[in-house]
Design an enzyme around this catalytic site. Structure first.
Site, mmCIF file in Angstrom:
data_model
loop_
_atom_site.group_PDB
_atom_site.id
_atom_site.type_symbol
_atom_site.label_atom_id
_atom_site.label_comp_id
_atom_site.label_asym_id
_atom_site.label_seq_id
_atom_site.Cartn_x
_atom_site.Cartn_y
_atom_site.Cartn_z
ATOM 1 N N SER A 176 16.850 1.577 8.523
ATOM 2 C CA SER A 176 15.496 1.803 8.028
ATOM 3 C C SER A 176 14.761 0.486 7.762
ATOM 4 O O SER A 176 15.314 -0.427 7.144
ATOM 5 C CB SER A 176 15.536 2.607 6.724
ATOM 6 O OG SER A 176 14.250 2.604 6.132
ATOM 7 N N HIS A 178 12.592 0.149 5.728
ATOM 8 C CA HIS A 178 12.372 0.053 4.278
ATOM 9 C C HIS A 178 13.407 -0.859 3.635
ATOM 10 O O HIS A 178 13.147 -1.483 2.620
ATOM 11 C CB HIS A 178 12.418 1.435 3.635
ATOM 12 C CG HIS A 178 11.196 2.249 3.947
ATOM 13 N ND1 HIS A 178 10.013 2.091 3.263
ATOM 14 C CD2 HIS A 178 10.966 3.200 4.881
ATOM 15 C CE1 HIS A 178 9.105 2.930 3.751
ATOM 16 N NE2 HIS A 178 9.660 3.617 4.738
ATOM 17 N N ASP A 185 5.447 2.914 3.299
ATOM 18 C CA ASP A 185 4.792 4.207 3.454
ATOM 19 C C ASP A 185 3.541 4.162 2.600
ATOM 20 O O ASP A 185 3.622 3.948 1.384
ATOM 21 C CB ASP A 185 5.717 5.342 2.978
ATOM 22 C CG ASP A 185 6.914 5.518 3.906
ATOM 23 O OD1 ASP A 185 6.855 5.022 5.041
ATOM 24 O OD2 ASP A 185 7.894 6.153 3.471
ATOM 25 N N GLU A 228 4.750 9.395 12.131
ATOM 26 C CA GLU A 228 4.591 9.071 10.703
ATOM 27 C C GLU A 228 3.335 8.236 10.520
ATOM 28 O O GLU A 228 3.398 7.008 10.549
ATOM 29 C CB GLU A 228 5.813 8.290 10.181
ATOM 30 C CG GLU A 228 7.073 9.122 10.061
ATOM 31 C CD GLU A 228 8.158 8.430 9.227
ATOM 32 O OE1 GLU A 228 7.955 7.276 8.830
ATOM 33 O OE2 GLU A 228 9.190 9.073 8.976
ATOM 34 N N HIS A 231 3.647 5.349 7.829
ATOM 35 C CA HIS A 231 4.598 4.233 7.832
ATOM 36 C C HIS A 231 4.028 3.032 8.595
ATOM 37 O O HIS A 231 3.824 3.079 9.798
ATOM 38 C CB HIS A 231 5.933 4.659 8.440
ATOM 39 C CG HIS A 231 6.988 3.587 8.401
ATOM 40 N ND1 HIS A 231 8.061 3.616 7.528
ATOM 41 C CD2 HIS A 231 7.123 2.420 9.092
ATOM 42 C CE1 HIS A 231 8.815 2.525 7.708
ATOM 43 N NE2 HIS A 231 8.246 1.786 8.661
HETATM 44 ZN ZN LIG Z 1 8.620 4.872 6.026
#
Ligand SMILES: [Zn+2]
Length: 259
Positions: A176, A178, A185, A228, A231
């Protein structure tokens, strides 16, 4: 005779005048050259007092030029273009220096100024975004995945199916963005703006601040992640502009499309 004498005189006078003129011109020239040399020599004297400064400046100039080159090479190759997806897990020893946002989320300190500027500009245009999720630890990422798996199991899926479905939404720990602190996000604040307004603004403006919409609808096959619109991933302004202009995703830009 007088004529003859005058001629004789003139004959003596002219070379003398000519000689004086040449001498004067020579003196003038010498004076000029001397002045020039003297003033030229004055520079190192002036410079000497400033040596530490001008020398430093010179060296700094040299250094910052090569530094700038190095930096732009680094920009092209290193941290901001690191590819992390389900086929390219992040290095296990990846280190990240974080900056904490006012709402408790964190991001890689290097992207913070751009993120802040983007939010400031959005707000000045009447759009109110918020970072719903920034940096995540591997543990947090695992918890999110487990949560999603449980949701699908609760819907009646088998464990294997629940896991397969969940992975479309939530990245497996280590895969990820992240966890890099470079993915965020971004949602609406829920008071002044609606989600669509924020996504739309980001879609049109994110690249100006170095952020790309990382998982677009038309690239899900390549990114391995569903659409997404929230994101965003920092890649630097130069690359973000290019990715936006070409309409490609990060994998395509890096030539890392899995065959
Ligand atoms: Zn994300």
């Amino acid at each position: 005779m007088g004529y003859g004498r005058g001629r004789q005189l003139r004959g003596r006078l002219f070379p003398r005048l000519l000689g004086r003129m040449i001498l004067l011109m020579l003196m003038f020239c010498c004076g000029f050259v001397l002045y020039y040399i003297a003033s030229d020599q004055a520079l190192p004297f002036e410079g000497r007092a400033e040596v530490p400064y001008s020398k430093d400046r010179g060296e700094d100039g040299g250094r910052s030029n090569s530094d700038r080159e190095k930096e732009s090479e680094e920009e092209k190759g290193a941290w901001q273009l690191i590819l992390v997806n389900k086929w390219n897990p992040m290095p296990e020893d990846y280190q990240v220096e974080l900056t904490k946002l006012s709402n408790g989320q964190s991001v890689d300190s290097r992207i913070y100024p751009s993120l802040q500027k983007m939010f400031d500009d959005a707000r000045s245009q009447g759009v109110y975004p918020t970072v719903a999720s920034g940096y995540r630890t591997a543990r947090k990422q695992k918890a999110l995945l487990d949560e999603k798996i449980a949701e699908h199991e609760a819907e009646g899926c088998t464990e294997a199916e629940a896991r397969r479905k969940a992975k479309k939404w939530v990245a497996v720990p280590g895969t990820s963005e992240h966890q890099l602190g470079l993915g965020v996000d971004i949602n609406a604040d829920g008071v002044h703006s609606k989600g669509e307004e924020v996504y739309d603004w980001l879609d049109r403006n994110g690249y100006r601040y170095g952020f790309i919409r990382r998982y677009p609808q038309e690239k899900t096959e390549i990114t391995g992640i569903i659409n997404e619109p929230w994101h965003y991933r920092y890649v630097g302004v130069e690359v973000a502009k290019e990715i936006y202009r070409q309409g490609v995703c990060l994998e395509e830009y890096l030539g890392e499309v899995r065959q």
